[in-house]
Design a protein around this motif. Sequence first.
Motif, PDB file in Angstrom:
ATOM      1  N   SER A  25       0.830  -1.210   0.000  1.00 44.22           N
ATOM      2  CA  SER A  25       0.000   0.000   0.000  1.00 44.22           C
ATOM      3  C   SER A  25       0.862   1.255   0.000  1.00 44.22           C
ATOM      4  CB  SER A  25      -0.925   0.010   1.220  1.00 44.22           C
ATOM      5  OG  SER A  25      -1.789  -1.096   1.189  1.00 44.22           O
ATOM      6  N   ARG A  26       1.927   1.251   0.777  1.00 49.12           N
ATOM      7  CA  ARG A  26       2.822   2.401   0.829  1.00 49.12           C
ATOM      8  C   ARG A  26       3.492   2.634  -0.524  1.00 49.12           C
ATOM      9  NH1 ARG A  26       8.114   3.223   4.708  1.00 49.12           N
ATOM     10  NH2 ARG A  26       8.882   5.000   3.579  1.00 49.12           N
ATOM     11  N   ASN A  27       3.852   1.557  -1.202  1.00 49.05           N
ATOM     12  CA  ASN A  27       4.487   1.660  -2.496  1.00 49.05           C
ATOM     13  C   ASN A  27       3.545   2.309  -3.509  1.00 49.05           C
ATOM     14  OD1 ASN A  27       6.314   1.322  -4.566  1.00 49.05           O
ATOM     15  ND2 ASN A  27       5.751  -0.794  -4.934  1.00 49.05           N
ATOM     16  N   VAL A  28       2.272   1.963  -3.475  1.00 47.04           N
ATOM     17  CA  VAL A  28       1.291   2.547  -4.392  1.00 47.04           C
ATOM     18  C   VAL A  28       1.177   4.050  -4.160  1.00 47.04           C
ATOM     19  CG1 VAL A  28      -1.173   2.617  -4.955  1.00 47.04           C
ATOM     20  CG2 VAL A  28      -0.021   0.433  -4.704  1.00 47.04           C
ATOM     21  N   VAL A  29       1.131   4.463  -2.902  1.00 43.93           N
ATOM     22  CA  VAL A  29       1.016   5.883  -2.571  1.00 43.93           C
ATOM     23  C   VAL A  29       2.270   6.640  -3.012  1.00 43.93           C
ATOM     24  CG1 VAL A  29       0.847   7.523  -0.660  1.00 43.93           C
ATOM     25  CG2 VAL A  29      -0.594   5.498  -0.693  1.00 43.93           C
ATOM     26  N   GLU A  30       3.443   6.082  -2.757  1.00 43.47           N
ATOM     27  CA  GLU A  30       4.685   6.753  -3.151  1.00 43.47           C
ATOM     28  C   GLU A  30       4.796   6.885  -4.669  1.00 43.47           C
ATOM     29  OE1 GLU A  30       8.054   4.890  -1.401  1.00 43.47           O
ATOM     30  OE2 GLU A  30       7.498   5.491   0.621  1.00 43.47           O
ATOM     31  N   ARG A  31       4.382   5.847  -5.405  1.00 40.59           N
ATOM     32  CA  ARG A  31       4.422   5.933  -6.863  1.00 40.59           C
ATOM     33  C   ARG A  31       3.441   6.982  -7.374  1.00 40.59           C
ATOM     34  NH1 ARG A  31       3.276   0.595  -9.380  1.00 40.59           N
ATOM     35  NH2 ARG A  31       2.245   0.185  -7.433  1.00 40.59           N
ATOM     36  N   LEU A  36       2.636  12.385  -9.764  1.00 41.12           N
ATOM     37  CA  LEU A  36       2.072  13.736  -9.681  1.00 41.12           C
ATOM     38  C   LEU A  36       3.162  14.799  -9.731  1.00 41.12           C
ATOM     39  CD1 LEU A  36      -0.757  13.366  -7.026  1.00 41.12           C
ATOM     40  CD2 LEU A  36      -1.025  13.824  -9.460  1.00 41.12           C
ATOM     41  N   GLU A  37       4.335  14.497  -9.193  1.00 37.41           N
ATOM     42  CA  GLU A  37       5.423  15.477  -9.185  1.00 37.41           C
ATOM     43  C   GLU A  37       6.057  15.660 -10.554  1.00 37.41           C
ATOM     44  OE1 GLU A  37       8.128  14.542  -6.060  1.00 37.41           O
ATOM     45  OE2 GLU A  37       6.793  15.334  -4.523  1.00 37.41           O
ATOM     46  N   TRP A  39       4.395  16.750 -12.936  1.00 40.22           N
ATOM     47  CA  TRP A  39       3.747  17.975 -13.363  1.00 40.22           C
ATOM     48  C   TRP A  39       4.523  19.133 -12.747  1.00 40.22           C
ATOM     49  CZ3 TRP A  39      -0.869  18.098 -16.277  1.00 40.22           C
ATOM     50  CH2 TRP A  39      -1.391  16.843 -16.564  1.00 40.22           C
ATOM     51  N   ARG A  40       5.083  19.972 -13.564  1.00 36.63           N
ATOM     52  CA  ARG A  40       5.979  21.028 -13.099  1.00 36.63           C
ATOM     53  C   ARG A  40       5.286  21.973 -12.116  1.00 36.63           C
ATOM     54  NH1 ARG A  40       8.613  25.716 -16.769  1.00 36.63           N
ATOM     55  NH2 ARG A  40       9.950  26.602 -15.176  1.00 36.63           N
ATOM     56  N   GLY A  41       4.060  22.337 -12.400  1.00 36.25           N
ATOM     57  CA  GLY A  41       3.335  23.252 -11.522  1.00 36.25           C
ATOM     58  C   GLY A  41       3.072  22.671 -10.145  1.00 36.25           C
ATOM     59  N   LEU A  42       2.890  21.367 -10.063  1.00 36.58           N
ATOM     60  CA  LEU A  42       2.662  20.730  -8.769  1.00 36.58           C
ATOM     61  C   LEU A  42       3.970  20.559  -8.008  1.00 36.58           C
ATOM     62  CD1 LEU A  42       0.077  17.972  -9.706  1.00 36.58           C
ATOM     63  CD2 LEU A  42      -0.349  20.207  -8.695  1.00 36.58           C
ATOM     64  N   ALA A  43       5.019  20.219  -8.718  1.00 34.87           N
ATOM     65  CA  ALA A  43       6.302  19.978  -8.059  1.00 34.87           C
ATOM     66  C   ALA A  43       6.891  21.261  -7.475  1.00 34.87           C
ATOM     67  CB  ALA A  43       7.289  19.351  -9.033  1.00 34.87           C
ATOM     68  N   THR A  44       6.694  22.390  -8.169  1.00 32.84           N
ATOM     69  CA  THR A  44       7.275  23.644  -7.688  1.00 32.84           C
ATOM     70  C   THR A  44       6.266  24.522  -6.961  1.00 32.84           C
ATOM     71  OG1 THR A  44       6.815  24.662  -9.816  1.00 32.84           O
ATOM     72  CG2 THR A  44       8.999  23.713  -9.504  1.00 32.84           C
ATOM     73  N   LEU A  63      -6.286  13.007 -14.884  1.00 30.97           N
ATOM     74  CA  LEU A  63      -5.590  12.682 -16.127  1.00 30.97           C
ATOM     75  C   LEU A  63      -4.710  11.427 -15.978  1.00 30.97           C
ATOM     76  CD1 LEU A  63      -4.665  16.232 -17.424  1.00 30.97           C
ATOM     77  CD2 LEU A  63      -6.385  14.671 -18.330  1.00 30.97           C
ATOM     78  N   LEU A  64      -4.122  11.251 -14.807  1.00 33.24           N
ATOM     79  CA  LEU A  64      -3.332  10.023 -14.574  1.00 33.24           C
ATOM     80  C   LEU A  64      -4.242   8.809 -14.481  1.00 33.24           C
ATOM     81  CD1 LEU A  64      -0.672  11.195 -11.978  1.00 33.24           C
ATOM     82  CD2 LEU A  64      -0.309  10.594 -14.367  1.00 33.24           C
ATOM     83  N   TRP A  65      -5.420   8.984 -13.910  1.00 34.78           N
ATOM     84  CA  TRP A  65      -6.348   7.871 -13.725  1.00 34.78           C
ATOM     85  C   TRP A  65      -6.931   7.429 -15.067  1.00 34.78           C
ATOM     86  CZ3 TRP A  65     -11.972   7.779 -13.547  1.00 34.78           C
ATOM     87  CH2 TRP A  65     -12.463   6.571 -13.075  1.00 34.78           C
ATOM     88  N   ILE A  66      -7.149   8.394 -15.944  1.00 39.25           N
ATOM     89  CA  ILE A  66      -7.702   8.063 -17.267  1.00 39.25           C
ATOM     90  C   ILE A  66      -6.626   7.363 -18.047  1.00 39.25           C
ATOM     91  CG2 ILE A  66      -8.465   9.004 -19.457  1.00 39.25           C
ATOM     92  CD1 ILE A  66      -9.842  11.199 -17.924  1.00 39.25           C
TER      93      ILE A  66
END
Length: 66
Positions: A25-31, A36-37, A39-44, A63-66
């Motif tokens: 479960s932890r691995n899924v969350v970390e991936r 998500l990171e 995406w430049r706007g989210l990472a910065t 968009l990742l889920w689709i």
Amino acid sequence: MPANFLKHSTHGGRPPRFDRCIYRSRNVVERCFNRLEQWRGLATRYDTTRESYQAAVTIASILLWI
């Protein structure tokens, strides 16, 4: 068991036992966070308000889920 393992296991070192289900479960969350990171706007964190940042995270997640 080595003394070094026993010394660190209760003070923030490696856990004393390995639970495969929790690790999976932890691995899924970390991936998910790593994807998500990309995406430049989210990472910065360009968005100045909480609402706009949350909207960007939601859009990127969809968009990742689709």
